[in-house]
Each structure stands twice: as structure tokens, then as C-alpha cells.
Design a protein around this motif. Structure first.
Motif, PDB file in Angstrom:
ATOM      1  N   CYS A   6       0.747  -1.036   0.091  1.00 31.24           N
ATOM      2  CA  CYS A   6       0.160   0.093  -0.027  1.00 31.24           C
ATOM      3  C   CYS A   6       0.799   1.191  -0.065  1.00 31.24           C
ATOM      4  O   CYS A   6       1.727   1.463   0.571  1.00 31.24           O
ATOM      5  CB  CYS A   6      -0.822  -0.010   1.130  1.00 31.24           C
ATOM      6  SG  CYS A   6      -1.966   1.490   1.364  1.00 31.24           S
ATOM      7  N   HIS A   8       0.245   4.279   0.970  1.00 29.73           N
ATOM      8  CA  HIS A   8       0.076   4.995   2.176  1.00 29.73           C
ATOM      9  C   HIS A   8       0.441   4.459   3.297  1.00 29.73           C
ATOM     10  O   HIS A   8       1.128   5.016   4.119  1.00 29.73           O
ATOM     11  CB  HIS A   8      -1.334   5.325   2.350  1.00 29.73           C
ATOM     12  CG  HIS A   8      -1.768   6.279   3.487  1.00 29.73           C
ATOM     13  ND1 HIS A   8      -1.494   7.588   3.956  1.00 29.73           N
ATOM     14  CD2 HIS A   8      -2.387   5.629   4.745  1.00 29.73           C
ATOM     15  CE1 HIS A   8      -1.743   7.874   4.922  1.00 29.73           C
ATOM     16  NE2 HIS A   8      -2.359   6.807   5.539  1.00 29.73           N
ATOM     17  N   CYS A   9       0.061   3.098   3.719  1.00 29.98           N
ATOM     18  CA  CYS A   9       0.503   2.538   5.041  1.00 29.98           C
ATOM     19  C   CYS A   9       1.385   1.673   4.852  1.00 29.98           C
ATOM     20  O   CYS A   9       2.211   1.131   6.105  1.00 29.98           O
ATOM     21  CB  CYS A   9      -0.902   1.952   5.687  1.00 29.98           C
ATOM     22  SG  CYS A   9      -1.508   0.467   4.915  1.00 29.98           S
ATOM     23  N   PHE A  25      -3.252   0.770  -3.165  1.00 27.03           N
ATOM     24  CA  PHE A  25      -3.810   1.028  -2.024  1.00 27.03           C
ATOM     25  C   PHE A  25      -4.596  -0.288  -1.252  1.00 27.03           C
ATOM     26  O   PHE A  25      -5.224  -1.263  -1.911  1.00 27.03           O
ATOM     27  CB  PHE A  25      -4.741   2.122  -1.710  1.00 27.03           C
ATOM     28  CG  PHE A  25      -4.153   3.296  -2.246  1.00 27.03           C
ATOM     29  CD1 PHE A  25      -3.342   4.082  -1.287  1.00 27.03           C
ATOM     30  CD2 PHE A  25      -4.299   3.794  -3.500  1.00 27.03           C
ATOM     31  CE1 PHE A  25      -2.838   5.377  -1.993  1.00 27.03           C
ATOM     32  CE2 PHE A  25      -3.465   5.003  -4.118  1.00 27.03           C
ATOM     33  CZ  PHE A  25      -2.917   5.781  -3.190  1.00 27.03           C
ATOM     34  N   CYS A  30      -7.203   4.028   2.824  1.00 24.74           N
ATOM     35  CA  CYS A  30      -6.019   4.631   2.384  1.00 24.74           C
ATOM     36  C   CYS A  30      -6.020   5.479   1.299  1.00 24.74           C
ATOM     37  O   CYS A  30      -5.293   6.404   1.042  1.00 24.74           O
ATOM     38  CB  CYS A  30      -4.983   3.632   2.318  1.00 24.74           C
ATOM     39  SG  CYS A  30      -4.469   2.626   4.048  1.00 24.74           S
ATOM     40  N   ILE A  55      -3.634   2.841   8.686  1.00 27.10           N
ATOM     41  CA  ILE A  55      -4.840   2.580   8.015  1.00 27.10           C
ATOM     42  C   ILE A  55      -6.059   3.153   8.915  1.00 27.10           C
ATOM     43  O   ILE A  55      -6.300   3.007   9.971  1.00 27.10           O
ATOM     44  CB  ILE A  55      -5.025   0.832   8.090  1.00 27.10           C
ATOM     45  CG1 ILE A  55      -3.917   0.160   7.259  1.00 27.10           C
ATOM     46  CG2 ILE A  55      -6.251   0.662   7.288  1.00 27.10           C
ATOM     47  CD1 ILE A  55      -3.981  -1.265   7.313  1.00 27.10           C
ATOM     48  N   GLY A 146      -5.647   8.770   9.417  1.00 23.34           N
ATOM     49  CA  GLY A 146      -4.936   7.830   9.932  1.00 23.34           C
ATOM     50  C   GLY A 146      -4.352   8.307  11.452  1.00 23.34           C
ATOM     51  O   GLY A 146      -3.433   7.324  11.890  1.00 23.34           O
TER      52      GLY A 146
END
Length: 790
Positions: A6, A8-9, A25, A30, A55, A146
Motif C-alpha cells: 500500500c 499510504h500505510c 492501496f 488509505c 490504516i 490515519g
């Protein structure tokens, strides 16, 4: 489809990735966060650290309880007509990208005016326009990106104090790995051929490899992360050589057992990380102890007037309890959340918000701690006790901090940078030499050089020395804002004193009235006017005059450096300098005078017979050898002859100085290269205190709380000022000695490492021991210094 990480996370997306703008993602949460950041031009968040986010969890309806007024009040630090301030605990704060996004919340919601992160406590303090947005919206926004806050309505504040146990866990894993790897290494150490059979040798070596994995990649991860961030920012920090040494040991050891060249250095590797973490743990515990002393035991020597059974008594702020009836004078701080029960409140909340706008409050309305009353006397009822750490927070508010150079911090950073470059150079040269002479020693030499020569001891010298002295000063009633003030104090060459309330004592001064008798109404208005002022002369005169009825004045105004103007019904009084009250015939008196006029008719004057503080002559004689001394007074030259007899002949005595004159005097001398310490009462000297290199406020049973000052000195300890300054100079000497000790250690250690006489594991033991020895040296030295001060 192939699984991916992912964007983002950083979690594994599995086989059902969501793709958006050529990025993967793991969930819609996210993806939504990325969209929010993209729409608000905040994607540089991802430049600070790869996959830094958490998340987002399902939040629909989860925070509906935050719409209730009683709950909002419990979670709110401050509320005015337009803004609210709340402090939220965010467990997910862990890196620079977290700080960056949380301090740019105003770009996601323009109704957020300010947000400040306390990384150590994992909190964010948010100021927002509550008419346009609310607490629930803020919490929902944080959760969406998040950073879901932890909210406990049962004693919310206490639940914020979570202990970060990650270092303990890492130390435990490293200790477990080190112990077992050493145990598995014994047969080879002792060459037990009967036991060390071919079929067991490889098993034990791979077991050592397996045990080293969590030690390197879990316990030692902070060194790799720090080194990576430093290199990414084009900085060579002190963790680069450590991370390099760990990497080399691990790669070499893995290659040895893979190609059956030997058992490797897994024992040295695990021992290295274990002992590094032991040193780090000791440093953290020591620093936390110093911080604890600072936060909870360094009470400011400020007081507040408590009314009980009709009597006014001065009490320390930390003695205030829920339900206490308090008197707040003009320019005094409101120390606790309270209710207004009498008087006209006009509160300046600039200490809290940074904005100098005053807010009018009526009887029965709530007043928040940190506000300053700016229009006469009010009476309040305390709603809770003082939270001392909150006062510390106000004092250290970034809005009021001066941009002063922290010289030793810069020196430390500079030394660390050049130190790292030098160590890497020595390591490569020494390794090249041993590859030619004896290749079997090359790897040991390379690793030992990187580990033994660490600038940690240098980096720890200044903060531990100054931090411990800060604690000692606090116990001796000298309260310093931060450690950089100690260094500034050691560098001063000129000391400027205010006169009234600074070198004179309010408690023992007397006054005599000359002029027309005051009517009963005028006497009542005079007493109540003085009751509202914190000026030293007002406090002295208030205590001398007989008791009168307490009234609520129709008008009260204090003109800084001039006097007081007050009105009640048909009586309009002016109290202050001759010029202020309109007495043009006044001749310079031999003593300090306060004049009075009623309805523009001159009435008379009070002549003060000043009582100078105990030990003032001795103090000035101690200071004259090392510093240029000056007295800047707003009074007339009446006290000139008395001061000439009392003070050393070289002391400059300058009278009739307005607050702006004092400021310009300091500015001029600073432009000539002078380092100035200003000592004042904090009332009329705010500009001069802020302009000086160090500003010290003298506190004598009044609620003086000036953000302009760098230190607060209890009036009883005024005669010890020279000792405190001398102790600051001694602290600089301690830091320099610790630098020399660290340099000596590094030279000796490098000699043995370069000559191949030092194994990596011994280097790993010696490195934290050197840091610990520096901390012990600075702590013992400053404690000895503290004993001398007592």
C-alpha cells in the motif's frame, strides 16, 4: 494479480489491490487519505518517509458523543468568543511525516488556526474557530487521515501518560539473542572436538544466524532508520557509523557460515546491539528523571491573593484548591480555570493564544487559566487546582520564545558531523592497511573503529550538564526557562538593574503623606485603586494605608511608567508622577514620591523611605570585578546620594527612565557588542527584559508571570545572584572538560582498534560505558556545584 504494498500505510495489499493514479492501496480508507492530501497539495507528506500512514478505521457514528456540551468542556483547554483549544493524544505519532501533517492541518481545514505537536508526549494542541467547525469534526478529520486520537472521558489527562516500552522490548530481545548465541558459541571457543562434530557445527551456526535476525532487524532497527533519514537529508549523523558496523558484521558473518569459512561474528554482533541499547536505556532513564524534576517540582515562586473570612493573604499558586476565593489584580495572571464572582473582567489571553485581543467577561462567566486581567480588580472562584505543568507550558510558549543562538548545541552538531566523516575515513584507511598486512584482522579492525569512536559522549555533555543544573537552580528558587539560558547567562558582561521593586524591598519600605487631607470618599477610592495595581509602590502604599470598604470602581486604568487613573461615582483620582497628576510646581525630592490629584485638583504626595534588599552592597561589590553595572530607574534623582553611598563607585546611575528609554539603552549597548543581563520586576520592564540577552524577574509575593523573562528569581535569593551566574560559568567549564574526556577516550580507543587489539564486542561494551561515564561525570560535577551553592 501480484500482491503489492500500500502506497499510504505500507501493508501488503493482497490480491485485491485498489489502484489510483498508478499507485496501490490496501483499502478505500488509505485511498481516501491519499485523495485528501492530493486535493490539498500535501503529497510531500510521503517525501518525508515512505509509507508513513496508518490504516484509517471505520468511524461513522463513532464520535457522535463529542456533540455533547458537557463532554466538549471536559476535553477543551480554552474557549473564547471565537476560538477553542484542545489537546489530543495521538498514539500513532512516530516520525517526521506525522509531525509535518499534524502541523499542517490548517491546509485540510481552514478553520484550524494553529496546531502544535509534542512528539515526546504524542499530543497535538489544536486551535480552531468553533463557530465554523467543532471538536467532533476535528476528531473525524484526524481519524480519516490515519491519526485517530485516544479519548478517555474518565480522567482524560491522566490517560495521556502512556509509557513507551519499545526500548525495553528491544533490549529484552537483544539480551535473549546475545545470551543464547554466546551459549551456542562456547564449543567453538573451547575447541571441544569431541562434541563439536560435523553434523552439529552447521546446526549451531544456523541457529546463531536465526537468533541474530530479530536482534539486527528488530532491536537494531532504530540505528538503521536514523542513519537512513540522515543520509536522505544529506546529513552524516552519529548513527551512520553504527549502522554501517552492524551491517558489515552481519553480512560478513552470514557469508562465513554460508560458504563454511567459519562461525562468523554473531556473538559480537548481538553483544554490540545489546550493550548499545543498555547505554541508550540508561541515558533515557536519566533524562526522564531530569524532565520529571523540571515538570513537577520546579514550582514558580509566584503567588496569588486568597480571600478568606474577609482577609486577604498571599499564597503560592500550587496551594490553590477547588472553591478558593481569589483576588486578581490588574496585569495579574489567572492561575486556574475559575468563575468570575465580582468586578469587571477584561482578559488578555495572549499567553494562551498568541493574540493580544482582550475579552470582556461578566459575573458568573467562566475564565480560563492563563488569561491576564487588564482592567482593575476582579474576584474569582477556583474550579480546580493549579496544574503546574500548564504554567510551564505557557512560559515556554513558542509565541514568546526569543530566537537566541544555542551555541553549545551548534558546536555539538558540528563536532558530530566532522567526527563521523573523520571516523569513516580512519576506518577505511585502517581496513585497507590490514587487507595488505593481515586480511584476517581487516574486518575486525573496520568494525571496531566504527563502534569504539562514537560522538555520543560529546552529544550528551551539554544537555545533561545544563539539565541537571536547571533542576538544582529550581530547588534553590532560581527558575530558568530552558537550558540555553544557562549558556547565555555565562556569556554576559553587563548587568542592568531596575530600582523600585528590584533592589528595593516592598515589605520594609515606609511612606509619609504631605499635602491636603483626603476626604473619606477619596480615601476609599485611593485604597481600592491601589488594591488593583501590582506596582511595587502601589503594593507598599496599599499595605500602609488603613483598611477601607471594598468597592467596584467605575473605571480603572494603569498607565505603564506613569501612574494609575481611577473613577468611582463623582471622584476621579490620579496617582503617580508629578507630571502625570498635573503638578507643574514639583521640585525634585531626595526620596521617591507618589503624587495624588482628585478631579484635577492636586492634593499632595507620599514620600517613600526605601529599604534596600539585604546584602545589596556585598552583591554589587562581588559583581563589579567581573561586570559593568548600571541602575536604570523611572524615579527622580532623589535617591542618587543614597545609592552612591551604597553601591560601588563605577556603577552607572541613570534616572527618569521611561520603559522605552530602558529598551533603547539596552539596544544601543548590544549594537556595540555587549551581552546584557536585565534584572527587573516584570511589570514596567517587559520590553527591556525581552530585548536583553537574559532577562530575570524578581518575585516578591506577587503574581508576576512575564513571558518576556528568561528566569524568575525569588526575592529572598536576590543576594545569591552572583553565585548563580558563577555556577553557570562553572557549568560551561564542566562541558568543556567532558569534551576533553570524550576526546581522550576516543583517541585511546581508536589506537587499540586501528592496531587490531580490540574486538567488536569489547568495543560495543566500551562505547556505552564511555557515554555513561560522561553522564556520571557531568551529574556528579553539577551536584558538587549545587552543594557549594547551598
Amino acid at each position: 494479480m501480484q500482491s503489492s504494498l500500500c502506497f499510504h500505510c505500507g501493508d501488503d495489499c493482497g490480491k485485491s489491490s485498489i489502484y489510483f493514479k498508478e499507485k496501490s492501496f490496501c483499502c478505500n480508507g488509505c485511498k481516501t487519505v491519499f485523495e485528501i492530501f492530493s486535493e490539498n497539495d500535501l503529497t510531500s507528506y510521503y517525501d518525508l518517509q515512505q509509507s508513513p500512514g496508518a490504516i484509517p478505521k471505520a468511524i461513522e457514528g463513532k464520535y457522535d458523543f463529542l456533540s455533547q456540551k458537557t463532554i466538549i468542556e471536559k476535553l477543551t483547554d480554552f474557549k473564547s468568543d471565537t476560538i477553542e483549544i484542545t489537546t489530543l493524544y495521538i498514539p500513532h505519532i512516530h516520525c517526521s511525516s506525522c509531525i509535518w501533517i499534524l502541523e499542517n492541518l490548517n491546509k485540510l481545514n481552514p478553520n484550524i488556526t494553529d496546531s502544535q505537536v509534542n512528539f515526546g508526549k504524542k499530543t497535538v494542541r489544536i486551535t480552531y474557530k468553533y463557530e465554523e467547525t467543532d471538536l467532533k469534526s476535528l476528531v473525524v478529520l484526524l481519524s480519516k487521515i490515519g491519526y485517530e486520537p485516544y479519548i478517555s472521558l474518565d480522567d482524560y489527562k491522566s490517560n495521556q501518560k502512556h509509557i513507551n516500552r519499545s526500548l525495553i522490548y528491544k533490549l529484552g530481545v537483544a539480551g535473549f539473542g546475545f545470551g543464547n548465541i554466546m551459549f551456542l558459541s562456547f564449543p567453538e571457543y573451547f575447541e571441544v572436538n569431541e562434541f563439536w562434530l560435523e553434523q552439529y557445527k552447521h546446526l549451531f551456526r544456523w541457529l546463531m544466524f536465526g537468533l541474530s535476525l530479530p536482534v539486527v532487524f528488530y532491536s537494531g532497527q532504530d540505528y538503521f532508520i536514523s542513519a537512513y533519514k540522515g543520509l536522505k537529508a544529506k546529513l552524516l549523523n552519529i548513527d551512520v557509523p553504527i549502522a554501517l558496523g552492524i551491517s558489515v558484521l552481519f553480512i560478513r558473518s552470514t557469508a562465513d557460515i554460508t560458504f563454511d569459512l567459519g562461525s562468523g561474528f554473531f556473538d559480537s554482533l548481538s553483544g554490540l546491539i545489546f550493550f548499545l541499547l543498555v547505554g541508550k536505556f540508561f541515558q533515557q532513564k536519566t533524562y526522564n528523571f531530569l524532565s520529571f524534576e523540571r515538570d513537577y517540582k520546579s514550582y514558580f515562586p509566584i503567588a496569588v491573593t486568597k480571600i478568606k473570612n474577609g482577609k486577604e493573604t498571599s499564597v503560592q499558586v500550587y496551594e490553590i484548591k477547588n472553591g478558593d476565593h481569589l483576588l486578581i489584580r490588574n496585569q495579574e495572571l489567572i492561575p486556574v480555570d475559575s468563575l468570575l464572582i465580582n468586578g469587571r473582567a477584561k482578559i488578555d489571553y495572549s499567553f494562551v493564544t498568541g493574540e493580544s485581543q482582550t475579552v470582556g467577561k461578566s459575573k458568573g462567566e467562566k475564565l480560563f487559566a492563563g488569561g491576564k486581567q487588564t482592567s482593575g480588580v476582579i474576584e474569582i472562584k477556583a474550579l480546580k487546582s493549579v496544574e503546574q505543568s500548564y504554567l510551564t507550558q505557557l512560559w515556554s510558549n513558542d509565541v514568546f520564545n526569543k530566537n537566541k543562538e544555542d551555541g553549545f548545541t551548534n558546536i555539538t552538531n558540528s563536532i558530530s558531523k566532522h567526527f563521523t566523516i573523520s571516523i569513516l575515513t580512519i576506518a577505511f584507511i585502517a581496513t585497507g592497511y590490514w587487507l595488505l598486512i593481515d586480511p584476517s584482522k581487516a574486518m575486525n579492525v573496520f568494525t571496531a573503529v566504527l563502534i569504539i569512536a562514537c560522538p555520543c559522549a560529546i552529544a550528551l555533555s551539554a544537555p545533561f550538564t545544563f539539565g541537571n543544573l536547571l533542576r538544582i537552580f529550581g530547588k534553590l528558587k532560581f527558575y530558568i526557562k530552558n537550558t540555553s539560558v544557562i549558556e547565555q547567562l555565562a556569556q554576559i558582561d553587563t548587568i542592568i538593574f531596575d530600582k523600585t521593586g528590584t533592589i528595593t524591598s516592598n515589605k520594609t519600605s515606609t511612606a509619609q503623606y504631605q499635602g491636603k487631607a483626603l476626604s473619606d470618599d477619596e480615601a476609599v477610592v485611593l485604597k481600592n485603586s491601589l488594591r488593583g495595581s501590582n506596582h511595587p509602590l502601589s503594593r507598599t502604599l496599599y499595605n500602609i494605608l488603613k483598611d477601607n470598604n471594598i468597592i467596584s470602581l467605575d473605571m480603572f486604568k494603569e498607565h505603564i511608567g506613569k501612574g494609575i487613573e481611577a473613577k468611582y461615582e463623582d471622584t476621579n483620582l490620579k496617582i503617580g508622577s508629578a507630571k502625570f497628576v498635573g503638578n507643574t510646581d514639583h521640585k525634585t525630592a531626595l526620596n521617591t514620591t507618589v503624587h495624588i490629584s482628585s478631579n484635577d485638583n492636586y492634593k499632595g504626595k507620599f514620600t517613600f523611605y526605601n529599604s534596600y534588599r539585604e546584602g545589596i552592597s556585598k552583591l554589587f561589590n562581588q559583581l563589579k570585578t567581573y561586570y559593568n553595572l548600571a541602575i536604570l530607574s523611572g524615579d527622580s534623582e532623589g535617591e542618587l546620594e543614597n545609592l552612591k553611598k551604597l553601591l560601588p563607585s563605577k556603577t552607572k546611575l541613570i534616572f527618569n527612565q521611561k520603559p522605552e528609554d530602558k529598551l533603547e539603552y539596552i539596544k544601543y549597548h548590544q549594537s556595540q557588542g555587549t551581552n546584557i543581563l536585565m534584572v527587573g520586576d516584570g511589570l514596567n520592564d517587559a520590553g527591556a527584559l525581552a530585548q536583553s540577552d537574559v532577562g530575570i524577574v524578581i518575585s516578591e509575593d506577587i503574581n508576576v508571570f512575564s513571558p518576556a523573562c528568561d528566569a524568575i528569581l525569588d526575592a529572598e535569593k536576590f543576594k545569591r545572584l552572583f553565585s548563580y551566574i558563577r555556577a553557570s560559568k562553572s557549568a560551561i567549564l564542566i562541558v568543556r572538560w567532558s569534551f576533553l574526556l570524550s576526546l581522550f577516550y576516543n583517541i585511546i580507543g581508536l589506537y587499540f582498534a586501528v592496531t587490531g587489539q580490540l574486538s567488536p564486542v569489547i568495543a560495543a561494551i566500551l562505547m556505552p560505558l564511555s557515554s555513561i561515564s560522561i553522564v556520571v561525570f557531568t551529574t556528579i560535577s553539577t551536584n558538587i556545584l549545587g552543594q557549594r551553592l547551598k
